[in-house]
Design an enzyme around this catalytic site. Sequence first.
Site, PDB file in Angstrom:
ATOM      1  N   ILE A  41       0.846  -1.210   0.000  1.00  0.00           N
ATOM      2  CA  ILE A  41       0.000   0.000   0.000  1.00  0.00           C
ATOM      3  C   ILE A  41       0.876   1.252   0.000  1.00  0.00           C
ATOM      4  CG2 ILE A  41      -1.870   1.255   1.143  1.00  0.00           C
ATOM      5  CD1 ILE A  41      -2.721  -1.390   2.441  1.00  0.00           C
ATOM      6  N   TYR A  60      -8.753 -21.881   2.394  1.00  0.00           N
ATOM      7  CA  TYR A  60      -8.825 -22.277   3.805  1.00  0.00           C
ATOM      8  C   TYR A  60     -10.277 -22.620   4.162  1.00  0.00           C
ATOM      9  CZ  TYR A  60      -4.288 -19.787   4.417  1.00  0.00           C
ATOM     10  OH  TYR A  60      -2.993 -19.330   4.335  1.00  0.00           O
ATOM     11  N   LYS A  82      -2.155  -4.461  15.918  1.00  0.00           N
ATOM     12  CA  LYS A  82      -2.657  -3.236  15.277  1.00  0.00           C
ATOM     13  C   LYS A  82      -3.617  -2.500  16.225  1.00  0.00           C
ATOM     14  CE  LYS A  82      -2.015  -1.853  11.603  1.00  0.00           C
ATOM     15  NZ  LYS A  82      -0.936  -0.996  11.013  1.00  0.00           N
ATOM     16  N   THR A 115      -6.329  -1.251  10.360  1.00  0.00           N
ATOM     17  CA  THR A 115      -7.084  -2.285   9.651  1.00  0.00           C
ATOM     18  C   THR A 115      -8.454  -2.516  10.282  1.00  0.00           C
ATOM     19  OG1 THR A 115      -7.112  -4.668   9.240  1.00  0.00           O
ATOM     20  CG2 THR A 115      -5.811  -3.952  11.088  1.00  0.00           C
ATOM     21  N   ASP A 116      -9.381  -3.051   9.475  1.00  0.00           N
ATOM     22  CA  ASP A 116     -10.696  -3.414  10.016  1.00  0.00           C
ATOM     23  C   ASP A 116     -10.605  -4.627  10.940  1.00  0.00           C
ATOM     24  OD1 ASP A 116     -10.217  -5.370   8.064  1.00  0.00           O
ATOM     25  OD2 ASP A 116     -12.108  -5.052   6.985  1.00  0.00           O
ATOM     26  N   GLU A 117      -9.465  -5.356  10.879  1.00  0.00           N
ATOM     27  CA  GLU A 117      -9.354  -6.587  11.672  1.00  0.00           C
ATOM     28  C   GLU A 117      -9.340  -6.299  13.173  1.00  0.00           C
ATOM     29  OE1 GLU A 117      -6.729  -9.562  10.104  1.00  0.00           O
ATOM     30  OE2 GLU A 117      -6.848  -8.718   8.096  1.00  0.00           O
ATOM     31  N   TYR A 165      -1.754 -10.516  14.759  1.00  0.00           N
ATOM     32  CA  TYR A 165      -1.640  -9.323  13.909  1.00  0.00           C
ATOM     33  C   TYR A 165      -2.671  -8.276  14.328  1.00  0.00           C
ATOM     34  CZ  TYR A 165      -2.710  -6.321   9.875  1.00  0.00           C
ATOM     35  OH  TYR A 165      -2.996  -5.241   9.070  1.00  0.00           O
ATOM     36  N   PHE A 207       2.582   3.753   7.495  1.00  0.00           N
ATOM     37  CA  PHE A 207       2.128   2.479   6.925  1.00  0.00           C
ATOM     38  C   PHE A 207       2.936   1.292   7.445  1.00  0.00           C
ATOM     39  CE2 PHE A 207       1.106   5.689   3.747  1.00  0.00           C
ATOM     40  CZ  PHE A 207      -0.102   5.287   3.210  1.00  0.00           C
ATOM     41  N   HIS A 216      -9.712 -18.382  12.429  1.00  0.00           N
ATOM     42  CA  HIS A 216     -10.023 -17.638  11.195  1.00  0.00           C
ATOM     43  C   HIS A 216     -11.292 -16.784  11.348  1.00  0.00           C
ATOM     44  CE1 HIS A 216     -10.270 -18.143   6.505  1.00  0.00           C
ATOM     45  NE2 HIS A 216     -10.155 -16.880   6.888  1.00  0.00           N
TER      46      HIS A 216
HETATM   47  P1  NAD Z   1       3.298  -4.725   3.538  1.00  0.00           P
HETATM   48  O1  NAD Z   1       3.615  -5.863   4.449  1.00  0.00           O
HETATM   49  O2  NAD Z   1       3.172  -4.971   2.070  1.00  0.00           O
HETATM   50  O3  NAD Z   1       4.414  -3.579   3.707  1.00  0.00           O
HETATM   51  C1  NAD Z   1       4.901  -3.177   4.946  1.00  0.00           C
HETATM   52  C2  NAD Z   1       6.134  -2.305   4.722  1.00  0.00           C
HETATM   53  O4  NAD Z   1       6.623  -1.890   6.007  1.00  0.00           O
HETATM   54  C3  NAD Z   1       7.286  -3.045   4.022  1.00  0.00           C
HETATM   55  O5  NAD Z   1       7.833  -2.238   3.012  1.00  0.00           O
HETATM   56  C4  NAD Z   1       8.281  -3.276   5.138  1.00  0.00           C
HETATM   57  O6  NAD Z   1       9.629  -3.326   4.683  1.00  0.00           O
HETATM   58  C5  NAD Z   1       8.028  -2.090   6.045  1.00  0.00           C
HETATM   59  N1  NAD Z   1       8.424  -2.337   7.438  1.00  0.00           N
HETATM   60  C6  NAD Z   1       8.117  -3.422   8.201  1.00  0.00           C
HETATM   61  N2  NAD Z   1       8.679  -3.307   9.414  1.00  0.00           N
HETATM   62  C7  NAD Z   1       9.327  -2.109   9.435  1.00  0.00           C
HETATM   63  C8  NAD Z   1      10.076  -1.408  10.416  1.00  0.00           C
HETATM   64  N3  NAD Z   1      10.269  -1.924  11.650  1.00  0.00           N
HETATM   65  N4  NAD Z   1      10.580  -0.194  10.097  1.00  0.00           N
HETATM   66  C9  NAD Z   1      10.395   0.333   8.863  1.00  0.00           C
HETATM   67  N5  NAD Z   1       9.712  -0.296   7.890  1.00  0.00           N
HETATM   68  C10 NAD Z   1       9.172  -1.499   8.177  1.00  0.00           C
HETATM   69  O7  NAD Z   1       1.991  -4.070   4.137  1.00  0.00           O
HETATM   70  P2  NAD Z   1       0.778  -3.345   3.374  1.00  0.00           P
HETATM   71  O8  NAD Z   1      -0.172  -4.384   2.911  1.00  0.00           O
HETATM   72  O9  NAD Z   1       1.316  -2.367   2.426  1.00  0.00           O
HETATM   73  O10 NAD Z   1       0.081  -2.604   4.592  1.00  0.00           O
HETATM   74  C11 NAD Z   1       0.430  -1.252   4.938  1.00  0.00           C
HETATM   75  C12 NAD Z   1      -0.348  -0.844   6.172  1.00  0.00           C
HETATM   76  O11 NAD Z   1      -1.744  -0.975   5.915  1.00  0.00           O
HETATM   77  C13 NAD Z   1      -0.041  -1.714   7.401  1.00  0.00           C
HETATM   78  O12 NAD Z   1       0.004  -0.874   8.533  1.00  0.00           O
HETATM   79  C14 NAD Z   1      -1.230  -2.663   7.477  1.00  0.00           C
HETATM   80  O13 NAD Z   1      -1.486  -3.057   8.810  1.00  0.00           O
HETATM   81  C15 NAD Z   1      -2.350  -1.794   6.916  1.00  0.00           C
HETATM   82  N6  NAD Z   1      -3.440  -2.546   6.266  1.00  0.00           N
HETATM   83  C16 NAD Z   1      -3.190  -3.360   5.192  1.00  0.00           C
HETATM   84  C17 NAD Z   1      -4.245  -4.026   4.585  1.00  0.00           C
HETATM   85  C18 NAD Z   1      -4.041  -4.886   3.375  1.00  0.00           C
HETATM   86  O14 NAD Z   1      -5.040  -5.438   2.857  1.00  0.00           O
HETATM   87  N7  NAD Z   1      -2.854  -5.038   2.842  1.00  0.00           N
HETATM   88  C19 NAD Z   1      -5.554  -3.891   5.076  1.00  0.00           C
HETATM   89  C20 NAD Z   1      -5.759  -3.076   6.191  1.00  0.00           C
HETATM   90  C21 NAD Z   1      -4.693  -2.392   6.767  1.00  0.00           C
HETATM   91  P1  TYD Z   2      -5.312 -12.650   3.392  1.00  0.00           P
HETATM   92  O1  TYD Z   2      -5.041 -12.175   2.003  1.00  0.00           O
HETATM   93  O2  TYD Z   2      -4.230 -13.353   4.132  1.00  0.00           O
HETATM   94  O3  TYD Z   2      -5.871 -11.390   4.201  1.00  0.00           O
HETATM   95  P2  TYD Z   2      -6.548 -11.327   5.700  1.00  0.00           P
HETATM   96  O4  TYD Z   2      -6.247 -12.556   6.441  1.00  0.00           O
HETATM   97  O5  TYD Z   2      -5.849 -10.128   6.265  1.00  0.00           O
HETATM   98  O6  TYD Z   2      -8.010 -11.108   5.475  1.00  0.00           O
HETATM   99  O7  TYD Z   2      -6.556 -13.616   3.330  1.00  0.00           O
HETATM  100  C1  TYD Z   2      -7.809 -13.201   2.805  1.00  0.00           C
HETATM  101  C2  TYD Z   2      -8.794 -14.323   3.031  1.00  0.00           C
HETATM  102  O8  TYD Z   2      -8.402 -15.447   2.205  1.00  0.00           O
HETATM  103  C3  TYD Z   2      -8.806 -14.849   4.458  1.00  0.00           C
HETATM  104  O9  TYD Z   2     -10.151 -15.205   4.798  1.00  0.00           O
HETATM  105  C4  TYD Z   2      -7.925 -16.068   4.408  1.00  0.00           C
HETATM  106  C5  TYD Z   2      -8.158 -16.591   3.007  1.00  0.00           C
HETATM  107  N1  TYD Z   2      -7.002 -17.308   2.395  1.00  0.00           N
HETATM  108  C6  TYD Z   2      -7.199 -18.565   1.808  1.00  0.00           C
HETATM  109  O10 TYD Z   2      -8.313 -19.106   1.795  1.00  0.00           O
HETATM  110  N2  TYD Z   2      -6.120 -19.180   1.240  1.00  0.00           N
HETATM  111  C7  TYD Z   2      -4.868 -18.623   1.226  1.00  0.00           C
HETATM  112  O11 TYD Z   2      -3.906 -19.270   0.723  1.00  0.00           O
HETATM  113  C8  TYD Z   2      -4.681 -17.327   1.820  1.00  0.00           C
HETATM  114  C9  TYD Z   2      -3.333 -16.652   1.840  1.00  0.00           C
HETATM  115  C10 TYD Z   2      -5.783 -16.705   2.380  1.00  0.00           C
END
Ligand code: NAD
Ligand code: TYD
Length: 353
Positions: free
Chosen positions: A11, A215, A162, A132-134, A158, A79, A292
């Site tokens: 992101i 899953y 958060k 996150t919504d989690e 996780y 982020f 889950h």
């Molecule tokens: P990501 O895992 O792809 O990226 C995380 C980044 O943070 C990486 O570039 C990593 O190198 C960096 N990082 C990790 N630890 C660090 C540290 N100690 N110091 C500096 N940098 C560090 O994550 P993402 O999917 O891009 O998510 C970004 C944010 O959005 C996170 O806070 C996550 O909790 C939140 N979020 C993500 C999702 C999603 O669907 N991906 C949904 C809701 C919230």
């Molecule tokens: P994920 O992308 O890990 O996001 P989150 O757990 O943060 O929601 O998973 C999205 C959904 O997909 C979650 O319900 C778990 C499921 N999942 C599978 O069914 N198979 C997989 O291999 C993975 C990675 C996730």
Amino acid sequence: MILVTGGAGFIGANFVIDWLAATGEPVVNLDKLTYAGNPENLASLANNARYIFVKGDICERALVDALLTRHHPRAIAHFAAESHVDRSIHGPAEFIRTNIEGTFTLLEAARAYWNTLTGEQRDDFRFLHVSTDEVYGSLGPHDPPFAETNPQQPNSPYAASKAASDHLVRAWHHTYGLPVLTTNCSNNYGPFQFPEKLIPLVIANALAGKPLPIYGDGMNVRDWLYVGDHCAAIRAVLNAGQVGETYNIGGWNEMPNLTIVKTICALLDEMKPDPAGRYERLITFVADRPGHDRRYAIDARKIERELGWRPAETFATGIRKTVRWYLEHQDWVAHVQSGAYREWLARNYGARQ
Ligand code: NAD
Ligand code: TYD
């Protein structure tokens, strides 16, 4: 300028690219480059004088202090996090360190820096925390979607880490007056997502002719938000969000995992047909994730009402763009599928057969 943490991740990288294109305002990106951080995501900015990359850890107070003093940002967009639920189940320690201690370190550094500011600079400073919504826990099939007023009931390591960081951000505002904003968004998808998360994993496995692991019964529901829409929402919150407030960001796209996977298979059948047969044949049900969460859904009416933001993409348009992006960036996928990635696949899926 603004300071972004974690801008080499999924992101964060989308946000940095989007921010520079939309505003032109300079960005300093502080990222540790863990397995999830990939400088290749930002290769398009290599010659952009408005972009500065700093490799480093948000837990290092002296480094964060030095960056704030040197670059004098008007905002921090935070982020950086450990972000994958399955990894947090296998090894929670790094989640506690980065997500909780790291956010604490940033808040303390931001507070010290903010206290040196005066006048308009002090009034305009913002600390935006991306969450996150989690943190809200799991919904029953007929529960209303998560509103900002829902209690936090995190279920995975996780989500708990958060939620802890959200509480710290809230307290730093309430106690010290730090001008914070918090966003809680749903599952993002789009370009540059590391292929351990459901959507890019399914695309990569399908193209490699490997099983598509579902899953449990595949009926867990998530709300899916296109990452470009998320970036626009964060810009809106940073520009006009009310200090101390939380904004839920969602895509109005609640769907069971099985529907997501079948949709991807159908798009691949159309865009890159496999002579061996339809991609759905690869769907494989595997052992469920422990604890889950059954359903997440976001009530995103507050951000629409107060800031006028709504997602531009439907799931149909966003997933089509995403599948196309992965098809056109197979080199990127190949590069991130390193030895460390293969070890993760063996650890996470080896015991699920
Ligand atoms: P990501 O895992 O792809 O990226 C995380 C980044 O943070 C990486 O570039 C990593 O190198 C960096 N990082 C990790 N630890 C660090 C540290 N100690 N110091 C500096 N940098 C560090 O994550 P993402 O999917 O891009 O998510 C970004 C944010 O959005 C996170 O806070 C996550 O909790 C939140 N979020 C993500 C999702 C999603 O669907 N991906 C949904 C809701 C919230
Ligand atoms: P994920 O992308 O890990 O996001 P989150 O757990 O943060 O929601 O998973 C999205 C959904 O997909 C979650 O319900 C778990 C499921 N999942 C599978 O069914 N198979 C997989 O291999 C993975 C990675 C996730």
